[in-house]
Motif scaffolding. Structure first.
Motif, PDB file in Angstrom:
ATOM      1  N   ALA A   1       0.827  -1.205   0.000  1.00 59.50           N
ATOM      2  CA  ALA A   1       0.000   0.000   0.000  1.00 59.50           C
ATOM      3  C   ALA A   1       0.863   1.257   0.000  1.00 59.50           C
ATOM      4  O   ALA A   1       0.569   2.226  -0.706  1.00 59.50           O
ATOM      5  N   LEU A   2       1.940   1.238   0.783  1.00 60.03           N
ATOM      6  CA  LEU A   2       2.854   2.387   0.810  1.00 60.03           C
ATOM      7  C   LEU A   2       3.555   2.559  -0.535  1.00 60.03           C
ATOM      8  O   LEU A   2       3.743   3.686  -1.004  1.00 60.03           O
ATOM      9  N   LEU A   3       3.946   1.449  -1.162  1.00 58.37           N
ATOM     10  CA  LEU A   3       4.538   1.540  -2.496  1.00 58.37           C
ATOM     11  C   LEU A   3       3.522   2.093  -3.481  1.00 58.37           C
ATOM     12  O   LEU A   3       3.866   2.903  -4.353  1.00 58.37           O
ATOM     13  N   GLY A   4       2.258   1.673  -3.338  1.00 59.02           N
ATOM     14  CA  GLY A   4       1.205   2.204  -4.202  1.00 59.02           C
ATOM     15  C   GLY A   4       1.063   3.705  -4.057  1.00 59.02           C
ATOM     16  O   GLY A   4       0.841   4.413  -5.047  1.00 59.02           O
ATOM     17  N   MET A   5       1.209   4.212  -2.845  1.00 59.05           N
ATOM     18  CA  MET A   5       1.143   5.655  -2.630  1.00 59.05           C
ATOM     19  C   MET A   5       2.313   6.358  -3.306  1.00 59.05           C
ATOM     20  O   MET A   5       2.148   7.396  -3.949  1.00 59.05           O
ATOM     21  N   ALA A   6       3.505   5.776  -3.164  1.00 52.49           N
ATOM     22  CA  ALA A   6       4.689   6.376  -3.789  1.00 52.49           C
ATOM     23  C   ALA A   6       4.564   6.356  -5.314  1.00 52.49           C
ATOM     24  O   ALA A   6       4.816   7.368  -5.988  1.00 52.49           O
ATOM     25  N   LEU A   7       4.161   5.221  -5.863  1.00 55.12           N
ATOM     26  CA  LEU A   7       3.972   5.132  -7.310  1.00 55.12           C
ATOM     27  C   LEU A   7       2.819   6.015  -7.762  1.00 55.12           C
ATOM     28  O   LEU A   7       2.838   6.556  -8.873  1.00 55.12           O
ATOM     29  N   GLY A   8       1.802   6.142  -6.890  1.00 52.38           N
ATOM     30  CA  GLY A   8       0.670   6.989  -7.236  1.00 52.38           C
ATOM     31  C   GLY A   8       1.093   8.424  -7.496  1.00 52.38           C
ATOM     32  O   GLY A   8       0.623   9.058  -8.449  1.00 52.38           O
ATOM     33  N   PHE A   9       1.985   8.940  -6.663  1.00 50.52           N
ATOM     34  CA  PHE A   9       2.507  10.290  -6.891  1.00 50.52           C
ATOM     35  C   PHE A   9       3.259  10.369  -8.214  1.00 50.52           C
ATOM     36  O   PHE A   9       3.134  11.330  -8.970  1.00 50.52           O
ATOM     37  N   ALA A  10       4.056   9.344  -8.498  1.00 51.07           N
ATOM     38  CA  ALA A  10       4.874   9.352  -9.718  1.00 51.07           C
ATOM     39  C   ALA A  10       4.029   9.183 -10.976  1.00 51.07           C
ATOM     40  O   ALA A  10       4.407   9.679 -12.046  1.00 51.07           O
ATOM     41  N   LEU A  11       2.903   8.487 -10.864  1.00 48.94           N
ATOM     42  CA  LEU A  11       2.100   8.147 -12.042  1.00 48.94           C
ATOM     43  C   LEU A  11       0.815   8.953 -12.170  1.00 48.94           C
ATOM     44  O   LEU A  11      -0.037   8.611 -12.997  1.00 48.94           O
ATOM     45  N   LEU A  12       0.680  10.017 -11.379  1.00 44.32           N
ATOM     46  CA  LEU A  12      -0.539  10.831 -11.476  1.00 44.32           C
ATOM     47  C   LEU A  12      -0.735  11.325 -12.905  1.00 44.32           C
ATOM     48  O   LEU A  12       0.200  11.851 -13.513  1.00 44.32           O
ATOM     49  N   PRO A  13      -1.943  11.163 -13.467  1.00 43.42           N
ATOM     50  CA  PRO A  13      -2.199  11.668 -14.815  1.00 43.42           C
ATOM     51  C   PRO A  13      -2.085  13.185 -14.875  1.00 43.42           C
ATOM     52  O   PRO A  13      -2.041  13.868 -13.851  1.00 43.42           O
ATOM     53  N   LYS A  14      -2.059  13.692 -16.072  1.00 45.48           N
ATOM     54  CA  LYS A  14      -1.955  15.132 -16.285  1.00 45.48           C
ATOM     55  C   LYS A  14      -3.084  15.865 -15.577  1.00 45.48           C
ATOM     56  O   LYS A  14      -4.234  15.444 -15.593  1.00 45.48           O
ATOM     57  N   ALA A  15      -2.742  16.984 -14.955  1.00 41.48           N
ATOM     58  CA  ALA A  15      -3.743  17.772 -14.236  1.00 41.48           C
ATOM     59  C   ALA A  15      -4.780  18.314 -15.197  1.00 41.48           C
ATOM     60  O   ALA A  15      -4.483  18.678 -16.332  1.00 41.48           O
ATOM     61  N   SER A  16      -6.018  18.352 -14.728  1.00 38.12           N
ATOM     62  CA  SER A  16      -7.108  18.920 -15.529  1.00 38.12           C
ATOM     63  C   SER A  16      -8.163  19.450 -14.585  1.00 38.12           C
ATOM     64  O   SER A  16      -8.276  19.009 -13.454  1.00 38.12           O
ATOM     65  N   VAL A  17      -8.918  20.407 -15.054  1.00 37.67           N
ATOM     66  CA  VAL A  17     -10.009  20.972 -14.260  1.00 37.67           C
ATOM     67  C   VAL A  17     -11.284  20.842 -15.061  1.00 37.67           C
ATOM     68  O   VAL A  17     -11.411  21.403 -16.147  1.00 37.67           O
ATOM     69  N   LYS A  18     -12.232  20.066 -14.524  1.00 43.41           N
ATOM     70  CA  LYS A  18     -13.513  19.878 -15.208  1.00 43.41           C
ATOM     71  C   LYS A  18     -14.481  20.974 -14.789  1.00 43.41           C
ATOM     72  O   LYS A  18     -14.250  21.740 -13.866  1.00 43.41           O
ATOM     73  N   ALA A  19     -15.592  21.013 -15.476  1.00 47.71           N
ATOM     74  CA  ALA A  19     -16.618  22.007 -15.163  1.00 47.71           C
ATOM     75  C   ALA A  19     -17.056  21.864 -13.718  1.00 47.71           C
ATOM     76  O   ALA A  19     -17.192  20.768 -13.199  1.00 47.71           O
ATOM     77  N   SER A  20     -17.246  22.995 -13.062  1.00 45.77           N
ATOM     78  CA  SER A  20     -17.597  22.991 -11.648  1.00 45.77           C
ATOM     79  C   SER A  20     -18.915  22.291 -11.419  1.00 45.77           C
ATOM     80  O   SER A  20     -19.898  22.537 -12.105  1.00 45.77           O
ATOM     81  N   LEU A  21     -18.932  21.390 -10.440  1.00 45.45           N
ATOM     82  CA  LEU A  21     -20.135  20.658 -10.085  1.00 45.45           C
ATOM     83  C   LEU A  21     -19.979  20.165  -8.665  1.00 45.45           C
ATOM     84  O   LEU A  21     -18.963  19.557  -8.338  1.00 45.45           O
TER      85      LEU A  21
END
Length: 219
Positions: free
Chosen positions: A187-207
């Motif tokens: 789980a801790l490795l998943g968190m570390a990899l999660g930071f490294a593999l986060l998809p490109k930032a995007s902002v969707k329509a406010s809801l």
């Protein structure tokens, strides 16, 4: 899913957040891995000797059977009930993770954390065993990071349960590791990899997050 089940699924505050920040990908890879894992479960129940031949076994691995670190991610030491629980966890968590991270990142997270957990169990914690729960633990860790970063990366305001989830996952993973269970480190490795593999930032329509389920049902 029936309309009522879909409504409850999308009405969950954490699912609602992922409805907004995810890509809407169909969980094809999750489905394939779940089907293969389910088939292996049926096979080991019908032919119990298979479990001993393919489980993670420290003595056998020492003798050169390294492939058991891979097959140990598909066989289940919890037998029927444990296997069904792990399959349900895979489908639910895997669907969320594939929708957000995509298939290639999902593959890296699931099998990377699973193999790490199998190896760590072999050399340190539980030399004998099997199951895909450590793979799922890695996905949970990555999803916790995705929730934590959702406000900054996607402009999503987290409802309280979703905000607490990342802290809870981190705390439980650390406690699990201190107790020498073999799910905390994946789980801790998943968190570390999660930071490294986060998809490109995007902002969707406010809801509002509470309305995300309604939007998903009307798409």
């Amino acid at each position: 899913m029936s309309t009522s089940v879909m409504s409850r699924w999308h009405g969950n505050p954490i699912v609602a957040v992922f409805d907004r920040i995810g890509t809407g990908r169909k969980p094809v890879l999750t489905g394939v891995v779940a089907v293969v894992t389910a088939a292996v479960l049926v096979a080991q129940l019908v032919h119990p000797a298979l479990f001993g031949q393919f489980r993670r076994d420290g003595a056998a691995i020492d003798a050169g059977e390294w492939w058991r670190l891979v097959t140990g991610m598909f066989f289940q030491d919890g037998k029927l009930l444990g296997g069904l629980f792990n399959l349900v966890a895979l489908v639910v968590v895997g669907t969320l993770a594939e929708g957000y991270f995509g298939r290639a990142r999902w593959f890296v997270l699931y099998f990377g954390c699973g193999l790490f957990g199998q190896f760590l169990s072999y050399v340190w914690l539980q030399p004998v065993g099997a199951g895909n729960s450590m793979c799922v633990a890695g996905l949970i860790g990555a999803l916790a990071v995705a929730l934590y970063r959702a406000p900054a990366r996607h402009g999503v305001q987290l409802p309280s349960p979703a905000f607490v989830a990342p802290l809870l996952v981190l705390s439980l993973a650390l406690l699990d590791t201190l107790l020498h269970d073999n799910h905390g480190m994946p789980a801790l490795l998943g968190m570390a990899l999660g930071f490294a593999l986060l998809p490109k930032a995007s902002v969707k329509a406010s809801l509002p997050a509470s309305d995300a389920g309604k939007e998903a049902l009307t798409d």
